[in-house]
Design an enzyme around this catalytic site. Structure first.
Site, short mmCIF file in Angstrom:
data_model
loop_
_atom_site.label_atom_id
_atom_site.label_comp_id
_atom_site.label_asym_id
_atom_site.label_seq_id
_atom_site.Cartn_x
_atom_site.Cartn_y
_atom_site.Cartn_z
N THR A 96 54.12 -14.43 -17.50
CA THR A 96 53.73 -14.12 -18.87
C THR A 96 53.02 -12.78 -18.83
O THR A 96 51.91 -12.67 -18.31
CB THR A 96 52.82 -15.21 -19.46
OG1 THR A 96 53.57 -16.42 -19.55
CG2 THR A 96 52.34 -14.82 -20.86
N LYS A 171 56.77 -15.94 -26.37
CA LYS A 171 55.68 -16.66 -25.68
C LYS A 171 54.35 -16.40 -26.38
O LYS A 171 53.51 -17.30 -26.50
CB LYS A 171 55.61 -16.22 -24.22
CG LYS A 171 54.47 -16.85 -23.39
CD LYS A 171 54.70 -18.32 -23.08
CE LYS A 171 53.51 -18.97 -22.36
NZ LYS A 171 53.55 -18.80 -20.92
N LYS A 239 43.96 -14.20 -20.80
CA LYS A 239 44.90 -13.15 -20.45
C LYS A 239 46.01 -13.09 -21.52
O LYS A 239 46.33 -12.02 -22.04
CB LYS A 239 45.54 -13.41 -19.08
CG LYS A 239 46.51 -12.31 -18.65
CD LYS A 239 47.52 -12.79 -17.60
CE LYS A 239 48.61 -13.64 -18.22
NZ LYS A 239 49.76 -13.92 -17.37
#
Lengths: 293, 293
Positions: A96, A171, A239
């Site tokens: 990711t 995502k 993050k």
């Protein structure tokens, strides 16, 4: 097929295992060598000393590391995979990461004559272990078609959402939705506690209607018990939310609740919850109310 | 059973109809008389000129009005139901009102020797019409047991969550959870638009996992189309969130996202969205991004 897999973390370790068990010829690289040796002891295959050595001669190189900087190091860095990959090969990134990073890697892959697919996953450690991941992909249709045939080793579903970066952007939508659901649920359940209600009974009665969510169904019990051991940790969520907020600066999207919730996760970190799972927003709510979670 | 039903709004009208169709002897009261006459023309029964006249001699009095002040008027006000109800009767309030109001009505009912149950519902107009409501109840076990037998006329599920007020408090948890889900979804889908993604494709791939919610499944299509006609309106959501925030001042719960989302709904109202449904948070997100929804 000759495959390299870079990054044997919580996700990559079992994913690479599925590829090996499916009969592929798998070479792995992991920053901490001991974990690569553990993997070869379990699955067979070969451990390489650098990403470049792992990628050399591979038909497809898979990658699942932590952050943009890690991804840059194992692809474009010294001894990175990109310098060793042959024209006509395929690079699939399960990290990711930012959409910008995906676009940059796609451009670099194009210059070198091989395909790139950004392919972040959802489904967590359990999904990786059970081979039931969801894979959100960006890249050319041709590149995606090549990757898709291999994804069946560990995916329940995979989909191409657009050009390089589209997997990462999808995502991000996923994480933004999760943040809102979890903060609402955290506030709701903490309010229930403050009101003297039984959380189990409340969820039982509201979980069939408009307030229902996967998080409500799957996390209310552990939230009520103050257990935050479901894997995907607050520091990783931060993050991801950071990537969302950076991208929103570029594309003009407004993310007021997401930005607020990112700050709440910072507070959870200060509470010692860096490794707690994302449902620990409830712990922060309870701390705010009681001075202790 | 001799039943009175006070308040023939979007919810009360079909609910009273279910009671009549189940064979009860139903007398209705509605502030706007024409709607009561429409009801009697459709279902039979009798329309009364005041809540007191409707409630006189009733075994059970049901109520479903708008706000605390409306509820106070039809119960404790001049010509209110409470003054006309017999000892041993039952009052069931389906209004979404404050928990304090429920506690006050319970105390007044106790002094007069009849039972009280606060019983706000979820399931919307469709749930009321189809007899599939969820009913969240507060009151004594004995009072609830009496009400429960009648709820089967229009409920899919009913549950007692605690003493008087517990139904209202549970409804608040429901609304708090919905607010978080919808704002997250609004930000996520608006981000998807800003990123050039196809909302339908994105939802298809993320709606089976940790981001899933009833709202995502049931509202993403209409949100993407800018249609906000699902009934439960922003002005009513603001009423409910106001009750949540007031109650949180009392019980010490912290509702930062809920408070923020309440302000966002205020902005939706300023956009002309007072009667739009609650998923119109997406319209605000789009307006913020584009200067037009």
């Amino acid at each position: 097929m000759k495959i390299a897999f870079i990054g044997l973390g919580v996700m990559g370790y079992p994913m690479a295992g599925h590829l090996k068990r499916a009969g592929h010829d798998v070479t792995v690289f992991n920053r901490t060598r001991a974990r690569a040796d553990k993997w070869t002891a379990e699955y067979g295959g070969v451990a390489a000393a650098t990403p470049a050595l792992a990628a050399k001669g591979a038909d497809a190189v898979f990658c699942c590391v932590g952050r943009d900087a890690d991804l840059a190091a194992v692809t474009l860095g010294e001894d990175g995979a990109f310098g060793a990959m042959a024209a006509g090969a395929l690079f699939v990134d399960h990290t990711t990461a930012s959409a910008n990073m995906a676009r940059e890697l796609d451009a670099q892959a194009g210059q070198r004559g091989f395909d790139f697919v950004d392919a972040p996953v959802s489904g967590g450690e359990a999904g990786a272990v059970n081979g039931k991941l969801t894979i959100m992909c960006g890249g050319s249709e041709a590149a995606y078609a090549r990757a898709e045939t291999i994804f069946s080793c560990y995916a329940r579903q995979a989909r191409r959402l657009g050009p390089a970066g589209a997997g990462q952007l999808t995502k991000m939508v996923n994480q933004i939705c999760i943040a809102g659901v979890l903060q609402g649920l955290g506030e709701g359940l903490s309010f229930a506690r403050a009101a003297g209600l039984d959380i189990e009974a409340v969820v039982d009665v509201i979980s069939k209607g408009a307030a229902q969510s996967w998080q409500m169904e799957n996390r209310h019990k552990t939230m009520a018990a103050g257990h935050y051991n479901h894997g995907f940790a607050v520091e990783w969520m931060r993050k991801d939310l950071g990537i969302c907020l950076d991208e929103a600066r570029r594309n003009g999207a407004s993310l007021p609740a997401t930005a607020l919730i990112d700050q709440f996760y910072a507070e959870v970190e200060h509470m010692g919850g860096k490794r707690w799972d994302t449902s620990s927003l409830f712990a922060r709510q309870e701390f705010t109310r009681k001075g202790t979670s």
